[in-house]
Design an enzyme around this catalytic site. Structure first.
Site: not given
Ligand code: TYM
Length: 326
Positions: A114, A194, A197
């Protein structure tokens, strides 16, 4: 015997896409019966990208909540809630921030990525501390399992390190949570990177059938396969990766035909679009049903936060006692 506890969450930086669904949400739906489950919409985390556009957050929070339920989360079985409705996450984050060395955070790959992408002279304090807040989200429920996509593994590792350090300093309070991955832990986007968004390469759960078909038509395929009869290389092809999820029973045949030059990319894409739309139809229908019930979503989120808060408050009592902060 009481069930083991599970927590996971997603950022309301937009609406959810197939990566979120196949990398995490499908697993959540499967696991909600087996575990005492908590599913969060992490609006404070979203501030790391939306701090100057916070007016977008309420709409995104609603959309993510609708996607959770449309995908099959059942508010009778699990708690669905908004992070900022449970202030204990913030208190634990602050306490963890005192015992987390900077070096641990500077090494986190998502932070490094980032920081480079944003090309800012200086990044926010909150961005560096992002995984500390995530550790608080998980540990405030003493969750043992965290179903996520592959990109979250470094954050989970940091969560375990924070738990170990806390326990070492103040006594055993926290478990060391484990990640649970799905078979589709990294879903590619339309351009092969990957699905995300921020890359503008995503198919959204709320896309209508026509939009899905249009997007699939634009997906990258094997660049060496120019004519219909050229032999293809499914291993690098986005369409094939999605067939492996949405056309599971036919994937072996698709692969053989592609390699043998017996299937053109246009037909292959149309077959995928059809299967994708079939898979998304029940979600679209549940989304409509939910939107038709006024006040239902607000009730679900309020009750979810109450249930979550009760657990978080118990943990915080223990944490304060362990740290002599009573
Ligand atoms: P976020 O919002 O980016 O993504 C949410 C979930 O979707 C999964 N994901 C994917 N899996 C497979 N292929 C992809 N292309 C793909 N894009 C997204 C992510 O691995 C995730 O599981 N940091 C976390 C949010 C968070 C969180 C937490 C998660 C905050 N606190 C506590 C678990 C526990 C995040 O940015 O997810």
């Amino acid at each position: 015997m009481s069930k083991a506890r599970l927590l996971s969450g997603m950022q309301p930086t937009g609406v959810l896409h197939l990566g979120n669904l196949e990398g995490a949400l499908r697993n959540w739906v499967q696991l909600q019966d087996q575990y005492d489950s908590y599913f969060c919409i992490v609006d404070w985390h979203a501030l790391t990208t939306l701090a100057e556009r916070t007016e977008e957050i309420p709409h995104n929070v609603r959309e993510v909540a609708i996607d959770y339920i449309a995908a099959g989360l059942d508010p009778e079985k699990c708690a669905i809630f908004v992070q900022s409705h449970v202030k204990e996450h913030a208190e634990l984050h602050l306490l963890f921030s005192m015992i987390t060395p900077l070096g641990w955070l500077e090494r986190v790959p998502t932070y490094k990525e980032k920081r480079e992408n944003l090309q800012l002279e200086s990044v926010s304090y909150g961005l560096l501390g992002y995984p500390v807040l995530q550790a608080a989200d998980i540990l405030v429920y003493k969750a043992q399992v965290v179903p996520v996509g592959e990109d979250q593994l470094p954050h989970l590792e940091l969560t375990r390190e924070v738990a170990r350090r806390f326990n070492y300093l103040y006594g055993e309070v926290f478990p060391e949570p484990q990640a649970l991955l799905t078979p589709a832990a990294r879903v590619p986007g339309l351009d092969g990177r990957k699905m995300s968004k921020s890359y503008n390469n995503a198919i959204y759960l709320s896309d209508d059938a026509q939009t899905v078909t249009q997007k699939v038509k634009q997906a990258f395929t094997d660049p060496q396969k120019v004519r219909k009869n050229d032999p293809g290389h499914p291993e690098g092809c986005v369409v094939f990766a999605l067939h492996q999820i949405y056309s599971k029973d036919d994937a072996a045949t698709i692969e053989t035909e592609c390699r043998a030059g017996q299937r053109g990319c246009v037909d292959c894409k149309m077959q995928l679009a059809g299967n994708l739309n079939t898979a998304l139809d029940p979600l679209r229908q549940r989304r409509q049903e939910l939107l038709a019930k006024a006040g239902e979503l607000e009730r679900i989120l309020r009750e979810g936060a109450e249930k979550a808060r009760a657990v978080a408050q118990e943990t915080m009592k223990e944490v304060r006692a362990a740290m002599h902060l009573e």
